[in-house]
Design an enzyme around this catalytic site. Sequence first.
Site: not given
Ligand code: SAH
Length: 496
Positions: A258, A280, A393
């Site tokens: 994704d 998306k 998020m």
């Molecule tokens: N499973 C993922 C999270 C998924 S939810 C994890 O463990 O990181 C998606 C959210 O993760 C995004 O909206 C953002 O808030 C955060 N996120 C994921 N990758 C990111 C990145 N490289 N930089 C900043 N925020 C990030």
Amino acid sequence: MDYLPIFMNIKGQPCLIVGGGAVAARKADLFIKAGAKVTVIAPLLKEEMQRHLQLGKIEWIEAGFDRELMCALPKPKLVISATDEQAVNEAVYEYCRQQQIEVNVADQTEYCDFILPAIIEREPMTVAVSTGGRSPVLARVMKARLESLLPQGLSAVTDLVGRYRNAVKKTLQDAENRKRFWEKLLDSTFIDKASRLESSGEAEAILQQKLQAARLEEQDGLNEVGEVYLIGAGPGDPELMTFKALRLLQQADVVVYDRLVSTEILDMARREAERIYVGKKDKWHRVPQSRINRMLLELAQQGKKVARLKGGDPYIFGRGAEEVELLAEHGIDFQVVPGITAAAGCTAYADFPLTHRDYAHSVSFVTGHQKEGDQAIDYARLAQSGDTMVFYMGVKNAAEIQQGLLAHGVSPQMPAAIIERGTRLDQKVTVVTLAELAGTIRRQKIQPPALLVIGEVVTVREKLHALKRQALERQAKRADIERSDRQEEPWTRLAV
Ligand code: SAH
């Protein structure tokens, strides 16, 4: 090929080492491990070789090398000469040549019938690496790389596989089918499971199940079932993937990914692997979760190895558990590979920690985006906890988050960091106060993926940066002084 790689059985066979120093002791160690009867000829034994002697691992002939001495000994199968005296090494070599005994003079390829490779031991599996004597150091560096690729528990895997060798021979008639069965089994989650004590029973069940499937395939032409790897790809920097993530990604036939998975990571899959995007399409159209779940199931049922790549960690706001539920229900084998979650990756790359003895003893990961009907975020608990608060998020609801925390007594001056595209090359960090958080996001039109971190720990960033700046200034000053010193006293430079 300069040398034929063979593994030789020298158990109980006489083998000879000439020399009593550290190098000789290391070579003796190999002979000992392989079960040979080791004799050492040397006028003196250094500490390492003494130890072998004390442990009763070698027999010592306290003398220099000479031909007559050799005649009194049983003819050795292999000889290694590791002395500092070239004349002795050459004499050993000459003698062995005449007697047709395989000989190796340490570090001198021109005097070697055989060479000793760098070895990686996962008893009973042994991997040998050789550069044909050109560069032992290169062989050792490659060995180190291979070490990290081979799971630690390979011994258990080799044993289990060894136990089933005959059963497989009986079950599958066709040699080609047997080969395919082993290849498929060993290229699956089986190895990971068999190498861990906790899941070795499960591994054996997988083996039996796959063997049955292969038997049915052989008899009735039925299709074999695939498997799914739910892989956490980390927050963006491809180097933050784990070894395991990379290994499983590279054995997948299909990659389902994704939006958060960077192209560099996707590029690491096999070139011929099919890639399916399920992120998306635009703001309003996301592939429904139930469709993704079903897709994983169907691909595995077609016999494919499916890598489901997810940003960060699959079990942190990643719906990972929802995706594997359907697989478990249908008995599809799956494996979950944890990844570095955004909170850990982004804060490290933004130069501040999640916890700190002076500022925060605990941390909360909070989703700023809830499912319809979900309980609202418990701001009262968060405000009281003293936790570092990490909002995933949270961009869209930043105003509500700010409001909620302020309303429950968090100071408007509380530091907050907005980390956009954390760990990627274009990462951007903005440090503000809680009171300024939502306004900044709105004004700067900040877009996901971004992480909001609220807490005193954020101040560490400025502290570290200030320390670095000061150190650089000091270094620059020192360089300046040295330069002007040299100009004043030109002879000092010559003296150096
Ligand atoms: N499973 C993922 C999270 C998924 S939810 C994890 O463990 O990181 C998606 C959210 O993760 C995004 O909206 C953002 O808030 C955060 N996120 C994921 N990758 C990111 C990145 N490289 N930089 C900043 N925020 C990030």
